[in-house]
Motif scaffolding. Structure first.
Motif, short mmCIF file in Angstrom:
data_model
loop_
_atom_site.label_atom_id
_atom_site.label_comp_id
_atom_site.label_asym_id
_atom_site.label_seq_id
_atom_site.Cartn_x
_atom_site.Cartn_y
_atom_site.Cartn_z
N SER A 167 -7.84 11.27 -0.26
CA SER A 167 -8.05 9.68 0.61
C SER A 167 -9.46 9.46 -0.49
CB SER A 167 -9.09 9.56 1.36
OG SER A 167 -7.57 8.61 2.00
N SER A 200 0.40 -3.30 10.25
CA SER A 200 1.86 -2.62 9.67
C SER A 200 2.43 -4.74 9.04
CB SER A 200 2.88 -2.77 11.06
OG SER A 200 2.35 -1.29 10.99
N PRO A 241 1.02 -7.09 7.06
CA PRO A 241 -0.48 -8.20 6.38
C PRO A 241 -0.11 -9.49 5.43
CG PRO A 241 0.29 -6.32 4.83
CD PRO A 241 1.14 -5.84 6.23
N THR A 264 -10.77 2.68 4.21
CA THR A 264 -11.03 3.56 3.46
C THR A 264 -12.81 3.60 2.61
OG1 THR A 264 -9.32 4.99 4.16
CG2 THR A 264 -10.89 6.00 2.25
N LEU A 296 2.25 -10.71 -1.29
CA LEU A 296 1.83 -9.80 -0.96
C LEU A 296 2.83 -9.28 -1.74
CD1 LEU A 296 1.06 -8.84 1.65
CD2 LEU A 296 3.11 -9.05 2.58
N LYS A 297 3.26 -8.79 -2.88
CA LYS A 297 3.37 -8.26 -3.32
C LYS A 297 2.62 -7.85 -4.37
CE LYS A 297 5.60 -11.42 -7.79
NZ LYS A 297 5.30 -12.23 -6.67
N LEU A 349 1.24 -4.72 -1.97
CA LEU A 349 1.67 -4.10 -1.73
C LEU A 349 2.03 -3.01 -2.94
CD1 LEU A 349 4.97 -6.25 0.14
CD2 LEU A 349 2.94 -3.73 1.07
N LEU A 373 -0.27 -0.37 -2.77
CA LEU A 373 0.25 0.70 -1.96
C LEU A 373 1.63 1.62 -2.61
CD1 LEU A 373 0.14 -0.84 1.78
CD2 LEU A 373 -1.47 0.08 0.58
N SER A 374 2.71 1.02 -3.33
CA SER A 374 3.40 1.78 -4.08
C SER A 374 2.38 2.84 -4.92
CB SER A 374 4.46 1.25 -5.16
OG SER A 374 4.92 0.15 -4.18
N ARG A 388 1.04 5.77 -2.05
CA ARG A 388 1.92 6.27 -1.30
C ARG A 388 2.80 7.19 -1.95
NH1 ARG A 388 4.79 0.36 0.59
NH2 ARG A 388 3.73 0.57 2.75
N PRO A 430 10.03 1.17 -4.76
CA PRO A 430 8.84 0.92 -3.69
C PRO A 430 9.55 2.24 -2.36
CG PRO A 430 8.84 -0.92 -4.79
CD PRO A 430 10.15 -0.51 -5.22
N TYR A 475 -1.08 5.62 7.68
CA TYR A 475 -1.43 4.69 6.24
C TYR A 475 -0.76 4.65 5.61
CZ TYR A 475 -4.49 8.44 3.72
OH TYR A 475 -5.09 9.41 3.42
N GLU A 476 -0.88 2.99 4.82
CA GLU A 476 -0.41 3.63 4.10
C GLU A 476 0.64 2.97 4.47
OE1 GLU A 476 -1.22 3.00 0.70
OE2 GLU A 476 -2.77 4.35 0.31
N GLY A 477 1.32 2.25 5.63
CA GLY A 477 2.15 2.37 6.86
C GLY A 477 2.50 3.45 6.92
N TYR A 530 11.85 -7.99 11.35
CA TYR A 530 11.06 -9.23 12.60
C TYR A 530 12.33 -9.69 12.95
CZ TYR A 530 9.85 -10.33 7.70
OH TYR A 530 10.01 -10.06 6.10
P1 TGC Z 1 8.73 -8.59 1.77
O1 TGC Z 1 9.01 -9.70 2.19
O2 TGC Z 1 9.23 -7.48 2.24
O3 TGC Z 1 7.31 -8.32 0.35
C1 TGC Z 1 7.02 -9.33 -0.33
C2 TGC Z 1 6.83 -9.44 -1.51
O4 TGC Z 1 6.29 -8.15 -2.15
C3 TGC Z 1 7.44 -6.83 -2.63
N1 TGC Z 1 6.95 -5.49 -1.69
C4 TGC Z 1 7.08 -4.34 -2.90
N2 TGC Z 1 6.40 -5.03 -4.00
C5 TGC Z 1 5.65 -3.71 -4.64
N3 TGC Z 1 5.45 -2.53 -4.07
C6 TGC Z 1 6.00 -2.67 -2.29
N4 TGC Z 1 6.08 -1.49 -1.83
C7 TGC Z 1 6.50 -3.41 -2.23
N5 TGC Z 1 7.21 -4.27 -1.26
C8 TGC Z 1 7.63 -4.86 -0.78
C9 TGC Z 1 9.03 -7.94 -2.34
O5 TGC Z 1 9.87 -7.67 -2.64
C10 TGC Z 1 8.06 -9.58 -2.20
O6 TGC Z 1 8.21 -9.68 -3.67
P2 TGC Z 1 8.79 -11.16 -3.57
O7 TGC Z 1 8.56 -11.85 -5.24
O8 TGC Z 1 9.93 -11.33 -2.95
O9 TGC Z 1 7.55 -12.29 -2.72
O10 TGC Z 1 7.10 -8.56 3.32
P3 TGC Z 1 7.13 -8.52 3.97
O11 TGC Z 1 6.10 -8.53 4.95
O12 TGC Z 1 8.38 -8.43 5.00
O13 TGC Z 1 6.44 -7.12 4.64
C11 TGC Z 1 7.48 -5.56 5.00
C12 TGC Z 1 6.32 -4.60 4.69
C13 TGC Z 1 6.75 -4.52 6.59
C14 TGC Z 1 7.57 -3.47 4.03
C15 TGC Z 1 5.22 -4.30 4.08
O14 TGC Z 1 4.41 -5.61 5.03
C16 TGC Z 1 4.89 -3.40 4.63
O15 TGC Z 1 4.76 -1.93 3.67
N6 TGC Z 1 3.83 -2.43 5.94
C17 TGC Z 1 2.69 -1.67 6.01
C18 TGC Z 1 1.93 -2.30 6.11
C19 TGC Z 1 0.57 -1.01 4.75
O16 TGC Z 1 1.43 0.04 4.24
N7 TGC Z 1 -0.86 -1.33 4.60
C20 TGC Z 1 -1.72 0.18 4.38
C21 TGC Z 1 -2.84 -0.45 3.93
S1 TGC Z 1 -3.91 0.45 3.00
C22 TGC Z 1 -4.06 1.61 3.60
O17 TGC Z 1 -3.55 1.95 4.79
C23 TGC Z 1 -5.15 2.66 2.71
S2 TGC Z 1 -5.27 3.69 3.40
C24 TGC Z 1 -6.29 4.84 2.09
C25 TGC Z 1 -6.80 6.37 1.88
O18 TGC Z 1 -7.81 6.29 2.44
O19 TGC Z 1 -5.66 6.97 1.23
#
Ligand code: TGC
Ligand code: FAD
Length: 401
Positions: free
Chosen positions: A107, A154, A156, A180, A249-250, A253, A256-257, A260, A330, A379-381, A401
């Motif tokens: 991490s 989940s 953001p 972190t 959000l991209k 995200l 995160l890709s 992850r 992704p 984490y990271e989803g 949703y």
């Molecule tokens: P959604 O409408 O699906 O997407 C918004 C825009 O983002 C693009 N996109 C991505 N781009 C790059 N990589 C990805 N993985 C992507 N996923 C989506 C998408 O194409 C869109 O682009 P645009 O051009 O149309 O605007 O967004 P949504 O609000 O519906 O959310 C979808 C969802 C639920 C999957 C997303 O919010 C999500 O992944 N939620 C989980 C949150 C998360 O993973 N949080 C992690 C926080 S950081 C962390 O945990 C660090 S731990 C570190 C450590 O200690 O190692």
């Protein structure tokens, strides 16, 4: 078809590793060199101390510099920006070896490389890259990544942390949760909404007035990694610190890709460490006058473990090849993160059982990995969010949703 009749147990004795499908042959010399260097660093610097730090719930901060020296920060980022200049598979095998030591150590590297250096490299101005990246790459600065909020994990997109225009700066207000490295960070990559409601990214230095990062105590998982909040009380962020182009959000995200992807590899390391320990124990522990490894039920556990590890390795390797060609989506990354972390957690639990009562002690690594992997699953989803990402990808129907 020519058949190699040497058993795996003989190969393990000969080569001291568990590479059942000879995946080493899919790796280049550079990958093997990077992997072996990190493996021996982990053996020397992490393994002897990790149980004690985990037990004390203390972050081994002295390792931040060492991680930089072995090239664990941004292995696939360009060298001129503080990265390692290697490919995505090299990045993957490095994460695997770090997490063989401990998920918290991986991490430290994931956050610094993929969640702090990567967004600065990808989204910041050239001046900002030159200002921050070399110091992050060398471990002189520690960074953290603030996306999650107390009420928005989940989801953001619902974040309430915000910036308001104030001439040559923005005024940042809000709070982030579960971050972190935040209590020890020199800077944070923070995601906040602007006055139009667009998500913007920015570099915020921890010395600026109004910034605080209280530590979160009481974690029973990832105990050797430090976690905290981020609180912004009218922090003045110079405009040049806000990423100029990326909105929405991209931005976060896409970071995160990257992270992850590293976790998909890292989890294999934790699984291998548990499997290795269980296999060894099964050969040494005698019950009913036999090594427990001779009982069918123990063999079922071990056989299923190495099968699942091998499948996870192949998934990670193929994902790495796609990533090298810029073709890893992704959703493909989500599938590998979800599968490989759940696989590692299952293996940690099974390995713990093979160790019997000894498995709950810190003489063996399984319980620590198991506790760590509960965080990695979240984490990271979360595990379920990644399932929904796959579900959305295959059906085209959004079930979030
Ligand atoms: P959604 O409408 O699906 O997407 C918004 C825009 O983002 C693009 N996109 C991505 N781009 C790059 N990589 C990805 N993985 C992507 N996923 C989506 C998408 O194409 C869109 O682009 P645009 O051009 O149309 O605007 O967004 P949504 O609000 O519906 O959310 C979808 C969802 C639920 C999957 C997303 O919010 C999500 O992944 N939620 C989980 C949150 C998360 O993973 N949080 C992690 C926080 S950081 C962390 O945990 C660090 S731990 C570190 C450590 O200690 O190692
Ligand atoms: P919630 O989103 O409240 O989820 C709770 C449960 O509800 C989960 O099981 C989830 O799967 C389920 N759920 C939520 N929405 C849905 C849905 N639509 N359908 C079905 N089920 C759903 N974040 C950062 O920004 N930076 C960091 O550095 C960082 N480091 C972390 C370190 C640790 C040790 C931990 C534990 C977390 C860290 N996080 C970090 C936060 C982490 O990314 C979040 O915990 C994670 O995204 C989940 O958010 P949450 O905890 O708010 O859970």
């Amino acid at each position: 078809m020519a058949v190699d009749t040497m058993t795996n147990s003989a190969k393990v004795d000969k080569y001291n590793h568990h590479d059942y499908y000879v995946i080493d042959e899919l790796l280049s010399e550079d990958h093997l060199l990077a992997r072996d260097a990190v493996r021996s660093w982990v053996k020397q610097e992490v393994t002897p101390i990790i149980e004690a730090y985990s037990e004390k719930a203390e972050c081994p901060k002295h390792l931040f510099k060492g991680l930089a020296e072995i090239g664990a920060y941004g292995p696939s980022l360009p060298e001129e920006y503080g990265g390692g200049g290697m490919d995505e598979i090299a990045y993957g095998v490095i994460m695997q070896e770090l997490e063989r030591g401990d998920s918290g150590i991986r991490s430290m590297a994931s956050v610094q490389g993929s969640l702090v250096m990567y967004p600065i490299y990808r989204f910041a101005s050239e001046d900002q890259k030159r200002k921050y990246l070399p110091k992050l790459g060398s471990g002189e600065y520690i960074g953290c990544f603030g996306l999650t909020e107390p009420d928005h994990g989940s989801n953001p997109a619902g974040m309430v942390t915000n910036i308001k225009d104030d001439g040559d700066a923005y005024i940042l207000n809000g709070a982030k949760m579960w971050i972190t490295n935040s209590p020890v960070a020199d800077l944070a990559v923070v995601w906040a909404k602007d006055e139009e409601g667009a998500i913007r990214g920015m570099v915020v230095e921890s010395s600026w007035e109004g910034f605080s990062a209280p530590e979160i105590h009481g974690k029973l998982s990832l105990r050797a990694s430090i976690t905290g909040e981020l609180v912004f009380d009218n922090v003045r962020v110079p405009k040049e610190n806000v990423f100029p182009e990326i909105k929405g959000l991209k931005g976060p995200l896409s970071c995160l890709s990257k992270a992850r992807y590293g976790i998909a590899w890292g989890a294999i390391g934790a699984a291998l460490d548990c499997y290795d320990s269980a296999l060894r124990y099964s050969q040494e522990r005698i019950q009913f006058d036999k090594p427990i490894g001779q009982f069918q039920l123990t063999q079922k556990k071990l056989a299923e473990m190495i099968t699942e590890i091998t499948k996870a390795q192949l998934l990670a390797w193929r994902l790495g090849s796609l990533a090298n060609e810029g073709k890893a989506s992704p959703a493909q990354i989500s599938m590998a993160k979800r599968n490989n972390v759940a696989m590692a957690l299952d293996i940690a639990r099974e390995a713990r059982q093979i160790h019997g009562g000894m498995g709950i002690t810190n003489e063996y690594p399984c319980m620590r990995h198991m506790m760590n992997l509960e965080t990695v699953l979240t984490y990271e989803g979360t595990h379920d969010i990644h399932l929904l990402i796959t579900g959305y990808d295959v059906t085209g129907l959004n079930a979030f949703y």
